[in-house]
Write a protein that holds these residues in place. Structure first.
Motif, PDB file in Angstrom:
ATOM      1  N   SER A  20       0.834  -1.212   0.000  1.00 52.65           N
ATOM      2  CA  SER A  20       0.000   0.000   0.000  1.00 52.65           C
ATOM      3  C   SER A  20       0.862   1.253   0.000  1.00 52.65           C
ATOM      4  CB  SER A  20      -0.923   0.016   1.220  1.00 52.65           C
ATOM      5  OG  SER A  20      -1.835  -1.052   1.191  1.00 52.65           O
ATOM      6  N   ALA A  21       1.994   1.184   0.700  1.00 53.77           N
ATOM      7  CA  ALA A  21       2.883   2.345   0.799  1.00 53.77           C
ATOM      8  C   ALA A  21       3.597   2.635  -0.513  1.00 53.77           C
ATOM      9  CB  ALA A  21       3.909   2.122   1.905  1.00 53.77           C
ATOM     10  N   GLU A 159       8.305   4.694 -14.389  1.00 50.82           N
ATOM     11  CA  GLU A 159       7.145   5.297 -13.742  1.00 50.82           C
ATOM     12  C   GLU A 159       6.991   4.816 -12.304  1.00 50.82           C
ATOM     13  OE1 GLU A 159       5.383   7.665 -14.834  1.00 50.82           O
ATOM     14  OE2 GLU A 159       5.884   7.730 -16.968  1.00 50.82           O
ATOM     15  N   ASP A 160       7.398   3.576 -12.041  1.00 52.50           N
ATOM     16  CA  ASP A 160       7.305   3.043 -10.678  1.00 52.50           C
ATOM     17  C   ASP A 160       8.148   3.853  -9.693  1.00 52.50           C
ATOM     18  OD1 ASP A 160       5.533   1.035 -11.261  1.00 52.50           O
ATOM     19  OD2 ASP A 160       7.022  -0.558 -11.367  1.00 52.50           O
ATOM     20  N   ILE A 161       9.254   4.415 -10.160  1.00 50.84           N
ATOM     21  CA  ILE A 161      10.107   5.224  -9.277  1.00 50.84           C
ATOM     22  C   ILE A 161       9.280   6.323  -8.617  1.00 50.84           C
ATOM     23  CG2 ILE A 161      12.083   6.801  -9.159  1.00 50.84           C
ATOM     24  CD1 ILE A 161      13.242   5.355 -11.599  1.00 50.84           C
ATOM     25  N   PHE A 162       8.474   7.001  -9.416  1.00 51.20           N
ATOM     26  CA  PHE A 162       7.712   8.152  -8.922  1.00 51.20           C
ATOM     27  C   PHE A 162       6.414   7.719  -8.253  1.00 51.20           C
ATOM     28  CE2 PHE A 162      10.377   9.215 -12.474  1.00 51.20           C
ATOM     29  CZ  PHE A 162      11.112  10.269 -11.969  1.00 51.20           C
ATOM     30  N   SER A 163       5.829   6.645  -8.745  1.00 51.19           N
ATOM     31  CA  SER A 163       4.610   6.145  -8.122  1.00 51.19           C
ATOM     32  C   SER A 163       4.882   5.637  -6.711  1.00 51.19           C
ATOM     33  CB  SER A 163       4.015   5.018  -8.976  1.00 51.19           C
ATOM     34  OG  SER A 163       2.871   4.465  -8.364  1.00 51.19           O
ATOM     35  N   LYS A 164       6.032   4.992  -6.525  1.00 49.06           N
ATOM     36  CA  LYS A 164       6.353   4.395  -5.234  1.00 49.06           C
ATOM     37  C   LYS A 164       7.025   5.366  -4.266  1.00 49.06           C
ATOM     38  CE  LYS A 164       6.978  -0.369  -6.875  1.00 49.06           C
ATOM     39  NZ  LYS A 164       7.934  -1.510  -6.947  1.00 49.06           N
ATOM     40  N   TYR A 165       7.918   6.206  -4.797  1.00 52.70           N
ATOM     41  CA  TYR A 165       8.781   6.972  -3.887  1.00 52.70           C
ATOM     42  C   TYR A 165       8.643   8.489  -4.006  1.00 52.70           C
ATOM     43  CZ  TYR A 165      10.900   2.356  -3.815  1.00 52.70           C
ATOM     44  OH  TYR A 165      11.101   1.001  -3.707  1.00 52.70           O
ATOM     45  N   GLY A 166       8.091   8.978  -5.094  1.00 57.84           N
ATOM     46  CA  GLY A 166       7.988  10.425  -5.247  1.00 57.84           C
ATOM     47  C   GLY A 166       6.701  10.819  -5.921  1.00 57.84           C
ATOM     48  N   PRO A 167       5.572  10.564  -5.278  1.00 60.98           N
ATOM     49  CA  PRO A 167       4.295  10.931  -5.902  1.00 60.98           C
ATOM     50  C   PRO A 167       4.304  12.379  -6.365  1.00 60.98           C
ATOM     51  CG  PRO A 167       3.925   9.699  -3.883  1.00 60.98           C
ATOM     52  CD  PRO A 167       5.400  10.018  -3.936  1.00 60.98           C
ATOM     53  N   GLY A 168       4.006  12.597  -7.617  1.00 57.53           N
ATOM     54  CA  GLY A 168       4.062  13.939  -8.171  1.00 57.53           C
ATOM     55  C   GLY A 168       4.994  13.974  -9.353  1.00 57.53           C
TER      56      GLY A 168
END
Length: 238
Positions: A20-21, A159-168
């Protein structure tokens, strides 16, 4: 309770809170801006925001003969001979705004680590040259996975980089710390070091005024096109 996104794909379960995180990137069925995002692209680095990759100055067309990982090194191969000498790396880092000590340190780290795997023979090179044709052999663990083992670019992993660790639209230094902790794998000290070195160097190159590296800037680092923008900015500042 298990969580489903709008595409009815289960991406998180209650027994594993980290799912979830760190939600993965998911495109809606009616918004496939990057078709088959999980398929690795050999010579293009598309993202949801830039589905055609880098189009400025005909970058994609001029570099269609290179893998994306090879394009990443294009900036340092100024004479276009397919070989990066230690002096090429030193000069490249200087053009990117690094001082003499950090540029020299980068040369020592990069060429001592990456030279031998790229050589066309088993005999070590006393000049510590890096052969771009074999740069895919330098893929290490604990990274984002945006490059696959053959040097292609995987939009889903990017895309997972930003979805998981840097929303935005970017990453702060604290996001990078979360990224490091989340991507490192067991018993991989070389990969841990490589990941930290690469991303800290990227942050220092971009040096964002608001503390956040923009997503498009990072994508441009992956395909090498943004190195030229940084060098031009440094020249302008001087």
């Amino acid at each position: 309770m298990d969580q489903k996104n709008e595409s009815s794909i289960t991406t998180a379960v209650s027994m594993d809170p980290v799912t979830s995180a760190r939600p993965p990137f998911v495109q809606l069925d009616d918004d496939q801006r990057v078709a088959q995002a999980g398929v690795a692209r050999a010579n293009l680095a598309p993202s949801y925001d830039k589905p055609e990759g880098t189009t400025d100055n005909d970058w994609a067309e001029r570099h269609k003969h290179q893998s994306v990982l090879q394009q990443h090194l294009d900036f340092f191969d100024q004479d276009r001979d397919g070989i990066i000498h230690p002096l090429d790396t030193f000069t490249g880092f200087r053009r990117l705004g690094f001082g003499h000590p950090l540029s020299l340190l980068s040369v020592l780290i990069i060429h001592s680590t990456f030279s031998y795997p790229t050589l066309p023979s088993v005999i070590p090179d006393p000049l510590f040259r890096i052969y771009i044709a074999n740069i895919h052999r330098c893929k290490h663990g604990s990274d984002s996975g945006a490059y696959d083992n053959e040097g292609r670019f995987v939009p889903q992993k990017f895309e997972d980089i930003f979805s998981k660790y840097g929303p935005g639209d970017g990453l702060t230094i604290w996001d990078l710390w979360d990224f490091h902790r989340g991507q490192r794998v067991l018993v991989d000290p070389l990969g841990w070091f490589g990941q930290v070195f690469e991303w800290v160097a990227t942050y220092l190159m971009i040096w964002p005024e608001d503390g956040k590296m923009k997503k498009e800037e990072i994508r441009g680092i992956f395909d090498g096109s943004f190195f030229y923008t940084i060098a031009a900015r440094r020249r302008g500042a001087k």
